[in-house]
Design an enzyme around this catalytic site. Structure first.
Site, mmCIF file in Angstrom:
data_model
loop_
_atom_site.group_PDB
_atom_site.id
_atom_site.type_symbol
_atom_site.label_atom_id
_atom_site.label_comp_id
_atom_site.label_asym_id
_atom_site.label_seq_id
_atom_site.Cartn_x
_atom_site.Cartn_y
_atom_site.Cartn_z
ATOM 1 N N GLY A 44 0.809 -1.221 0.000
ATOM 2 C CA GLY A 44 0.000 0.000 0.000
ATOM 3 C C GLY A 44 0.835 1.260 0.000
ATOM 4 N N GLN A 73 4.486 -10.723 -1.095
ATOM 5 C CA GLN A 73 4.162 -11.834 -0.188
ATOM 6 C C GLN A 73 3.205 -12.847 -0.807
ATOM 7 O OE1 GLN A 73 3.000 -10.086 3.730
ATOM 8 N NE2 GLN A 73 4.037 -8.260 3.018
ATOM 9 N N VAL A 108 8.827 4.153 12.533
ATOM 10 C CA VAL A 108 8.052 5.165 13.260
ATOM 11 C C VAL A 108 7.689 4.572 14.618
ATOM 12 C CG1 VAL A 108 5.885 6.454 13.339
ATOM 13 C CG2 VAL A 108 7.168 6.293 11.201
ATOM 14 N N CYS A 193 -4.341 -12.520 3.969
ATOM 15 C CA CYS A 193 -4.677 -13.588 3.023
ATOM 16 C C CYS A 193 -5.269 -14.813 3.722
ATOM 17 C CB CYS A 193 -3.502 -14.019 2.154
ATOM 18 S SG CYS A 193 -4.094 -14.993 0.765
ATOM 19 N N ASP A 328 -3.499 -3.646 5.372
ATOM 20 C CA ASP A 328 -3.673 -4.563 6.503
ATOM 21 C C ASP A 328 -3.720 -3.878 7.861
ATOM 22 O OD1 ASP A 328 -3.459 -6.429 4.502
ATOM 23 O OD2 ASP A 328 -1.555 -7.275 5.161
ATOM 24 N N LYS A 336 -7.916 -9.127 4.334
ATOM 25 C CA LYS A 336 -6.669 -8.362 4.175
ATOM 26 C C LYS A 336 -5.798 -8.998 3.095
ATOM 27 C CE LYS A 336 -6.573 -6.945 9.057
ATOM 28 N NZ LYS A 336 -7.041 -5.573 8.882
ATOM 29 N N THR A 337 -5.776 -8.379 1.915
ATOM 30 C CA THR A 337 -4.963 -8.904 0.808
ATOM 31 C C THR A 337 -4.338 -7.754 0.022
ATOM 32 O OG1 THR A 337 -6.763 -8.816 -0.820
ATOM 33 C CG2 THR A 337 -6.559 -10.857 0.451
ATOM 34 N N ALA A 339 -4.662 -7.578 -3.099
ATOM 35 C CA ALA A 339 -5.710 -7.231 -4.056
ATOM 36 C C ALA A 339 -6.652 -6.181 -3.464
ATOM 37 C CB ALA A 339 -6.494 -8.476 -4.442
ATOM 38 N N CYS A 371 -8.880 -13.395 -3.600
ATOM 39 C CA CYS A 371 -7.991 -14.426 -3.089
ATOM 40 C C CYS A 371 -7.859 -15.522 -4.146
ATOM 41 C CB CYS A 371 -8.548 -15.005 -1.780
ATOM 42 S SG CYS A 371 -7.352 -16.053 -0.965
#
Ligand SMILES: Cc1cc2nc3c(=O)[nH]c(=O)nc-3n(C[C@H](O)[C@H](O)[C@H](O)COP(=O)(O)OP(=O)(O)OC[C@H]3O[C@@H](n4cnc5c(N)ncnc54)[C@H](O)[C@@H]3O)c2cc1C
Length: 443
Positions: A44, A73, A108, A193, A328, A336-337, A339, A371
């Protein structure tokens, strides 16, 4: 606000590397400032930074990420199955981050949303006009006693596709397996995933069938009450499991690994206080996941689950309008992917630009996620769905069916799409193709 680095604090200047500013300064305290700060340079963070780096101008975007490498990943499942090599799954971070952005190779540690400023592990501060948080989700291998010990021992039969440290172990475990139980687990936590823990079970079962290893029993032990969230694909997966002779146990959670005895201890989630032990020859573990600490401990930014509290439509933070989130690390109630990240990118681009221009945010994320459920050496069910688990399929055929074309898409096309388009800010998911392929009649 312009991006600057306060020279008053500077001991050693930035090193210029291949046209990029990589700050490796050992100064006591560097103070930076920028128009857009991106925390995290994964799927992202890198993709959104790429959209703004050249648009806003040299070093107006700062990216903070401590990692040396950027991993794709989604390739880890194929590596575990022996279909790809680890070195195909990553590039040096320096080579993927946009050249016009300043990369601070740092972590951070604190975010002060009231001051619009972050502090890093090295003690630098970065003030921002706008910030996108993209810190992903953490793996918690330590939570299961015995797991790390098993993963580190080469003869233990314990493996996990979830980390680049251990993913190369999986294929060896599959190749050596000739009898006994092969157990695949899914933890009692949010995961990235959600299909990955069972894809490798089907790949293993396929390997056993192709090599005539009839004495191996494949078990998929999941903490979830369902085989898959979206009902359409759950129906397909039950059929795959039956065909591949994968025994699915729902509502069971791995709580301990005993590598010396090759035993796994599970807790039943449907019958309180019930635990049971299973022997294994191979144990593939999807570890529990946890939100990244920098968000989880910041009560201004996170909700009670520890994830970044953003609006599920606009992706803007619920309290701080100059903060957005992607991927994520967020509370977005979708699977959470990578895609999903792609599906969020267009919305984020439009809404962040609107916010920067003082306009109303008009773009809405529908929860799109995908997925590619690899079911063996040459087959895949391409699940695509929205917040309500309704199918949002790109192709004009039934994607709930195992297909070789979708396998090739996953294995050969998607890595190209990821590295060459998405990370350069040129891919925002397949929405436009879906519309074209459905003659404009799809959402
Ligand atoms: C085994 C496996 C299989 C998968 N299969 C698929 C698949 O088939 N299809 C698919 O779409 N997705 C798949 N995924 C999921 C996909 O990889 C993730 O959903 C995606 O990478 C999420 O992107 P992100 O930017 O949110 O997080 P990430 O890509 O994980 O990036 C997070 C970044 O933030 C950095 N960071 C963390 N904390 C800090 C901090 N405090 N300060 C600065 N930087 C920080 C990290 O170093 C990291 O670089 C899979 C994942 C795994 C593990």
């Amino acid at each position: 606000m312009n991006c600057y680095k306060s020279l008053a604090y500077l001991k050693s200047p930035c090193r210029i590397l291949t046209g990029r500013n990589l700050s490796t300064s050992t100064a006591l305290r560097d103070q930076h400032s920028c128009r857009l700060l991106v925390v995290g340079g994964g799927a992202g963070g890198c993709s959104i930074a790429a959209k703004y780096a050249s648009k806003l101008g040299k070093n107006k975007v700062i990216i903070i990420d401590p990692a040396d490498r950027h991993y794709y990943q989604a390739m880890f499942t194929m590596i575990g199955g022996g279909m790809k090599k680890l070195n195909q799954s990553y590039k040096e971070m320096e080579d993927v981050l946009p050249k016009d952005a300043l990369w601070l190779k740092d972590t951070v540690t604190e975010i002060d949303p009231k001051k619009s400023q972050v502090t890093t592990q090295k003690g630098d501060t970065v003030a921002y006009d706008y910030m996108v948080v993209a810190t992903g989700i953490e793996l918690d291998f330590e939570k299961i006693p015995g797991l790390l010990e098993g993963l580190k021992d080469h003869r233990s039969g314990v493996c996990s596709n979830y980390s680049p440290l251990y993913v190369t172990k999986t294929y060896g475990c599959i190749q050596r397996l000739d009898s006994g139980n092969a157990i695949f687990t899914y933890p009692n936590s949010p995961v990235k995933c959600a299909g990955a823990p069972q894809k490798i079970a089907y790949i293993t079962a396929d390997y056993m069938q192709r090599n005539g290893r009839k004495n191996v029993k494949v078990l998929y032990n999941t903490a979830l009450p369902v085989i898959f969230k979206a009902p359409k694909y759950a129906t397909s997966l039950w059929k795959v499991a039956e065909k591949k002779k994968v025994k699915v146990n729902l509502n069971v959670d791995l709580i301990e690994v005993r590598p010396d005895k090759k035993e796994a201890v599970f807790k039943s989630l449907s019958k309180p206080d019930e635990t049971f032990v299973q022997e294994y020859q191979m144990l593939h573990v999807c570890p529990p996941h946890r939100p990244t600490p920098v968000i989880a401990r910041n009560k201004e930014l996170s909700d009670s689950t520890g994830f970044l509290a953003i609006d599920k439509g606009t992706l803007q933070h619920v309290k701080y309008p100059n903060i957005f989130g992607i991927g994520d690390c967020t509370t977005l109630p979708t699977s959470k992917t990578g895609a999903a990240v792609a599906g969020q990118l267009g919305v984020l681009r439009k809404n962040l630009s609107a916010a920067m221009a003082g306009k109303t945010l008009t773009s809405t994320y529908d929860g799109y996620t995908s997925c590619p459920l690899v079911t063996g050496y040459g087959s895949c069910i391409m699940a695509e769905f929205d917040y309500d688990s309704n199918p949002l399929e790109t192709f004009p055929f039934d994607q709930g069916v195992e297909r070789r074309t979708m396998f090739l898409m996953k294995k050969d096309v998607m890595p190209q799409l990821y590295f060459n388009l998405m990370l350069r800010g040129l891919w925002e998911g397949p929405g436009i193709f879906r519309k074209i392929m459905h003659l404009g009649l799809s959402k």
